[in-house]
Design a protein around this motif. Sequence first.
Motif, PDB file in Angstrom:
ATOM      1  N   GLU A 447       0.269  -1.293   0.548  1.00 48.11           N
ATOM      2  CA  GLU A 447       0.184  -0.143   0.022  1.00 48.11           C
ATOM      3  C   GLU A 447       0.965   1.597   0.220  1.00 48.11           C
ATOM      4  O   GLU A 447       1.929   1.153   0.553  1.00 48.11           O
ATOM      5  CB  GLU A 447      -1.376  -0.091   1.194  1.00 48.11           C
ATOM      6  CG  GLU A 447      -2.199   1.336   1.664  1.00 48.11           C
ATOM      7  CD  GLU A 447      -3.343   1.467   2.318  1.00 48.11           C
ATOM      8  OE1 GLU A 447      -4.311   1.800   2.052  1.00 48.11           O
ATOM      9  OE2 GLU A 447      -2.880   0.365   3.062  1.00 48.11           O
ATOM     10  N   LEU A 448       0.586   1.900  -0.456  1.00 51.31           N
ATOM     11  CA  LEU A 448       1.435   3.113  -0.831  1.00 51.31           C
ATOM     12  C   LEU A 448       0.428   4.663  -0.813  1.00 51.31           C
ATOM     13  O   LEU A 448      -0.661   4.682  -1.574  1.00 51.31           O
ATOM     14  CB  LEU A 448       2.422   3.668  -2.144  1.00 51.31           C
ATOM     15  CG  LEU A 448       3.047   4.993  -2.644  1.00 51.31           C
ATOM     16  CD1 LEU A 448       4.358   4.634  -1.405  1.00 51.31           C
ATOM     17  CD2 LEU A 448       4.125   4.704  -3.538  1.00 51.31           C
ATOM     18  N   GLU A 449       0.955   5.602   0.409  1.00 49.91           N
ATOM     19  CA  GLU A 449      -0.441   7.257   0.121  1.00 49.91           C
ATOM     20  C   GLU A 449       0.826   8.095  -0.898  1.00 49.91           C
ATOM     21  O   GLU A 449       2.243   8.439  -0.699  1.00 49.91           O
ATOM     22  CB  GLU A 449      -0.391   6.900   1.530  1.00 49.91           C
ATOM     23  CG  GLU A 449      -1.856   6.527   2.231  1.00 49.91           C
ATOM     24  CD  GLU A 449      -1.796   6.642   3.766  1.00 49.91           C
ATOM     25  OE1 GLU A 449      -0.783   7.775   4.359  1.00 49.91           O
ATOM     26  OE2 GLU A 449      -2.301   6.081   4.346  1.00 49.91           O
ATOM     27  N   TRP A 455       2.342   6.304  -8.923  1.00 51.87           N
ATOM     28  CA  TRP A 455       2.369   5.420  -7.509  1.00 51.87           C
ATOM     29  C   TRP A 455       3.159   4.511  -8.188  1.00 51.87           C
ATOM     30  O   TRP A 455       2.632   3.968  -8.827  1.00 51.87           O
ATOM     31  CB  TRP A 455       0.991   5.323  -7.292  1.00 51.87           C
ATOM     32  CG  TRP A 455       0.494   6.410  -6.237  1.00 51.87           C
ATOM     33  CD1 TRP A 455       0.214   6.687  -4.952  1.00 51.87           C
ATOM     34  CD2 TRP A 455      -0.311   7.644  -6.480  1.00 51.87           C
ATOM     35  NE1 TRP A 455      -0.178   7.703  -4.356  1.00 51.87           N
ATOM     36  CE2 TRP A 455      -1.150   8.148  -5.248  1.00 51.87           C
ATOM     37  CE3 TRP A 455      -0.544   7.693  -7.897  1.00 51.87           C
ATOM     38  CZ2 TRP A 455      -1.391   9.685  -5.759  1.00 51.87           C
ATOM     39  CZ3 TRP A 455      -1.689   9.452  -7.859  1.00 51.87           C
ATOM     40  CH2 TRP A 455      -1.872   9.726  -6.554  1.00 51.87           C
ATOM     41  N   ILE A 456       4.381   4.583  -7.207  1.00 55.36           N
ATOM     42  CA  ILE A 456       5.134   2.802  -7.799  1.00 55.36           C
ATOM     43  C   ILE A 456       5.250   2.603  -7.067  1.00 55.36           C
ATOM     44  O   ILE A 456       6.230   3.127  -5.346  1.00 55.36           O
ATOM     45  CB  ILE A 456       6.578   3.708  -8.142  1.00 55.36           C
ATOM     46  CG1 ILE A 456       6.431   4.512  -9.462  1.00 55.36           C
ATOM     47  CG2 ILE A 456       7.645   2.501  -8.502  1.00 55.36           C
ATOM     48  CD1 ILE A 456       7.811   5.254  -9.951  1.00 55.36           C
ATOM     49  N   LEU A 457       5.003   1.184  -6.582  1.00 50.59           N
ATOM     50  CA  LEU A 457       5.087   0.081  -5.346  1.00 50.59           C
ATOM     51  C   LEU A 457       6.330  -1.033  -6.038  1.00 50.59           C
ATOM     52  O   LEU A 457       5.928  -1.388  -6.390  1.00 50.59           O
ATOM     53  CB  LEU A 457       4.014  -0.886  -5.023  1.00 50.59           C
ATOM     54  CG  LEU A 457       2.592  -0.397  -4.741  1.00 50.59           C
ATOM     55  CD1 LEU A 457       1.837   0.671  -6.231  1.00 50.59           C
ATOM     56  CD2 LEU A 457       1.472  -0.382  -4.138  1.00 50.59           C
ATOM     57  N   GLU A 499      -0.897   4.845 -12.559  1.00 50.48           N
ATOM     58  CA  GLU A 499      -1.173   6.449 -12.835  1.00 50.48           C
ATOM     59  C   GLU A 499      -2.885   7.049 -12.822  1.00 50.48           C
ATOM     60  O   GLU A 499      -3.393   6.457 -13.706  1.00 50.48           O
ATOM     61  CB  GLU A 499      -0.544   7.059 -14.231  1.00 50.48           C
ATOM     62  CG  GLU A 499       1.474   6.885 -14.342  1.00 50.48           C
ATOM     63  CD  GLU A 499       2.049   7.188 -15.098  1.00 50.48           C
ATOM     64  OE1 GLU A 499       0.845   8.001 -15.961  1.00 50.48           O
ATOM     65  OE2 GLU A 499       3.640   7.290 -15.444  1.00 50.48           O
ATOM     66  N   THR A 500      -2.655   8.500 -12.644  1.00 48.51           N
ATOM     67  CA  THR A 500      -3.868   9.293 -12.863  1.00 48.51           C
ATOM     68  C   THR A 500      -3.619  10.371 -13.754  1.00 48.51           C
ATOM     69  O   THR A 500      -3.000  11.399 -13.829  1.00 48.51           O
ATOM     70  CB  THR A 500      -3.709   9.387 -10.878  1.00 48.51           C
ATOM     71  OG1 THR A 500      -2.984  10.648 -10.697  1.00 48.51           O
ATOM     72  CG2 THR A 500      -4.924   8.688 -10.483  1.00 48.51           C
ATOM     73  N   ASP A 501      -4.894  11.119 -13.958  1.00 44.24           N
ATOM     74  CA  ASP A 501      -4.852  11.990 -15.004  1.00 44.24           C
ATOM     75  C   ASP A 501      -5.233  13.446 -14.333  1.00 44.24           C
ATOM     76  O   ASP A 501      -4.182  14.099 -14.741  1.00 44.24           O
ATOM     77  CB  ASP A 501      -6.185  11.680 -15.993  1.00 44.24           C
ATOM     78  CG  ASP A 501      -7.208  11.784 -15.209  1.00 44.24           C
ATOM     79  OD1 ASP A 501      -7.693  11.960 -13.767  1.00 44.24           O
ATOM     80  OD2 ASP A 501      -8.457  12.016 -15.618  1.00 44.24           O
ATOM     81  N   VAL A 502      -4.726  13.650 -13.305  1.00 42.72           N
ATOM     82  CA  VAL A 502      -4.509  15.125 -12.567  1.00 42.72           C
ATOM     83  C   VAL A 502      -4.094  14.489 -11.224  1.00 42.72           C
ATOM     84  O   VAL A 502      -4.220  13.328 -11.068  1.00 42.72           O
ATOM     85  CB  VAL A 502      -6.059  15.061 -12.210  1.00 42.72           C
ATOM     86  CG1 VAL A 502      -6.846  15.625 -13.648  1.00 42.72           C
ATOM     87  CG2 VAL A 502      -6.936  14.653 -11.870  1.00 42.72           C
ATOM     88  N   ALA A 503      -3.536  15.533 -10.895  1.00 44.56           N
ATOM     89  CA  ALA A 503      -2.608  15.275  -9.565  1.00 44.56           C
ATOM     90  C   ALA A 503      -3.477  15.189  -8.101  1.00 44.56           C
ATOM     91  O   ALA A 503      -4.611  16.172  -8.347  1.00 44.56           O
ATOM     92  CB  ALA A 503      -1.742  16.732  -8.942  1.00 44.56           C
ATOM     93  N   VAL A 504      -3.380  14.065  -7.054  1.00 46.53           N
ATOM     94  CA  VAL A 504      -4.627  14.129  -6.234  1.00 46.53           C
ATOM     95  C   VAL A 504      -3.675  13.410  -5.311  1.00 46.53           C
ATOM     96  O   VAL A 504      -2.541  12.932  -4.833  1.00 46.53           O
ATOM     97  CB  VAL A 504      -5.451  13.435  -6.682  1.00 46.53           C
ATOM     98  CG1 VAL A 504      -6.638  13.340  -7.659  1.00 46.53           C
ATOM     99  CG2 VAL A 504      -5.371  12.027  -6.947  1.00 46.53           C
ATOM    100  N   GLY A 506      -4.762  10.428  -2.078  1.00 45.56           N
ATOM    101  CA  GLY A 506      -4.771   9.710  -2.645  1.00 45.56           C
ATOM    102  C   GLY A 506      -3.699   8.037  -1.571  1.00 45.56           C
ATOM    103  O   GLY A 506      -2.350   8.388  -1.964  1.00 45.56           O
ATOM    104  N   SER A 507      -4.191   6.881  -2.386  1.00 43.74           N
ATOM    105  CA  SER A 507      -3.736   5.944  -1.660  1.00 43.74           C
ATOM    106  C   SER A 507      -3.779   4.629  -2.253  1.00 43.74           C
ATOM    107  O   SER A 507      -5.367   4.310  -3.437  1.00 43.74           O
ATOM    108  CB  SER A 507      -3.867   5.325  -0.585  1.00 43.74           C
ATOM    109  OG  SER A 507      -5.033   4.715  -0.647  1.00 43.74           O
ATOM    110  N   VAL A 508      -2.302   4.241  -2.930  1.00 48.60           N
ATOM    111  CA  VAL A 508      -2.946   2.759  -3.837  1.00 48.60           C
ATOM    112  C   VAL A 508      -2.646   1.351  -2.912  1.00 48.60           C
ATOM    113  O   VAL A 508      -1.592   1.533  -2.432  1.00 48.60           O
ATOM    114  CB  VAL A 508      -2.218   2.699  -4.773  1.00 48.60           C
ATOM    115  CG1 VAL A 508      -2.015   1.340  -5.897  1.00 48.60           C
ATOM    116  CG2 VAL A 508      -2.215   3.906  -5.813  1.00 48.60           C
ATOM    117  N   PHE A 509      -3.909   0.593  -3.308  1.00 46.38           N
ATOM    118  CA  PHE A 509      -3.476  -1.062  -2.808  1.00 46.38           C
ATOM    119  C   PHE A 509      -3.185  -2.384  -3.561  1.00 46.38           C
ATOM    120  O   PHE A 509      -4.452  -2.032  -4.167  1.00 46.38           O
ATOM    121  CB  PHE A 509      -4.731  -0.952  -1.794  1.00 46.38           C
ATOM    122  CG  PHE A 509      -3.930  -2.557  -0.734  1.00 46.38           C
ATOM    123  CD1 PHE A 509      -3.286  -2.925   0.313  1.00 46.38           C
ATOM    124  CD2 PHE A 509      -5.271  -4.287  -1.558  1.00 46.38           C
ATOM    125  CE1 PHE A 509      -2.833  -3.766   0.566  1.00 46.38           C
ATOM    126  CE2 PHE A 509      -4.948  -5.164  -1.257  1.00 46.38           C
ATOM    127  CZ  PHE A 509      -4.331  -4.954   0.176  1.00 46.38           C
TER     128      PHE A 509
END
Length: 517
Positions: A447-449, A455-457, A499-504, A506-509
């Motif tokens: 998980e990465l915030e 986001w690179i895991l 990747e997201t289309d805009v800067a936000v 957030g977190s990824v699992f």
Amino acid sequence: MATQPSLLFILCLPTILLVFPFLSSATPYLHSLSSPAPATHFSGGTPHYHRHFSNLRKLKASLTVRHDSAPSAPMPSFTPPGGARVYHVTSYGADPTGKIDSTESLLRALSDVYNSTSEGSLMEGIRNLGGAQINLDGGNFLISRPLRLPAAGVGNVMIHGGSLRASDDFPSDGYLIELSPPSSSSSLSAAKKIKYQRAMNSTEDAMLSSSSSYNYEYISFRDLLLDSNYRGGGISVVNSLRTTIDNCYITHFTTTGISVQGGHETYIRSSFLGQHITAGGDPGERNFSGTGIRLVGNDNAVTDVVIFSAATGIVVSGQANIITGVHCYNKATGFGGTGIYLQLPGLTQTRIVNSYMDYTGIVAEDPVQLHISNTFFLGDASITLKSINGIVSGVNIVDNMFSGSGKGVAIVQLDESKSAFKQIDQVVIERNNAKGMQVKSTVGSAELEGNGTSWILDFNSVLTFPNHIRNVQYSFRSSDNGFPKHIVRNVSENRVVIETDVAVVGSVFATVDQGRS
């Protein structure tokens, strides 16, 4: 009147016995006559009663002295009485003290067993000897060459109950017991053994349909101590069916403690093997050599066995074998030793369960259908997958415990010195736990915030194979109430980039899997 015939028989008996003074069968009769007879057999006032019995006692004593003082003659072949076939080797003149070579006596016993009456057949062409036993009578016997049956073609025989020790001139490439016909070779090199096994695998169907390819069936070795005296090996089983080696202690071998070549269903259980008699911490451990058990055959089982000193505990060069309850504390991996070596690339089909690898690990060449579970690895002992042709398939390494020294040794390692693994399929390495070692797996989660668009895991610390993620599942959660579009942009080098289309904010699992297509 009823007493006279009995008295007449007694009066005549000394004359009869004097004619055959050396018949050992007379002794039981004399013993019964030396005991007081029931009162109903003799008149209480008979004056000759005590005189006759006194004479008989003196006669018995003189016969016993004559028998014991008679010069000993070479023992003839012994035929057990009453149809029972328990062959006591001391009846053949074998020396149970181990001071005199007993090879010839033991071979005569084996010959008599081989030539005994059969009770029909087991496999076609193999005579059933009805459970004939060679009893070593609890002795310690010195032998100068291997013990073998005279020829192949018999079964249902047991050798048990004593010790065998190799003499100083025992052949260095022989085994104390060789379950093979005299024409067979039990001392193949490792390369020849692998070639032999591959040839056997290619003709297995023909072997199963032709019983003449098997030498023996249902031969049991039980309750034996075998001391090879640093002259060769312990037991060799060549191309035989349903052999049992049970409660045996095999030591001082220089080649192999137990060698199994070909055949099917050899069961090795509740036994102890060691080149040197030690209980760990031996100062000469670096110099341990030899192999505890070598399986160059299919469908065998090694159960509840301890290998306490050798360079390699068990070498498996045949498929469809099971190893369970084995404790290997032979030469430590740090000194170049191996607990269990699986040496049949692409044809493994071996299960190793409920065992204890004590400072010595497992090595598997190109494993295909290998299962290792519920095993304890101590002292940085680990599992090495060794690439020969770059294949690993159908491998389960699950539910094991590892305990190490805190040096960062991985519980599962890859040896790609010869070639890289190219074909990786259905490999499951998970649910293992480790203390003081680095856990490796084929599955991982992270998980990465962050705040941004990427986001690179990185899963390299946990995944077993480099650059080999097969599946990715992830979830994305925005913390600033935005609804960005997101996508897995890249999966390489065991890293997942989202990747997201805009800067936000957030977190990824994400969870990843290397083993499943």
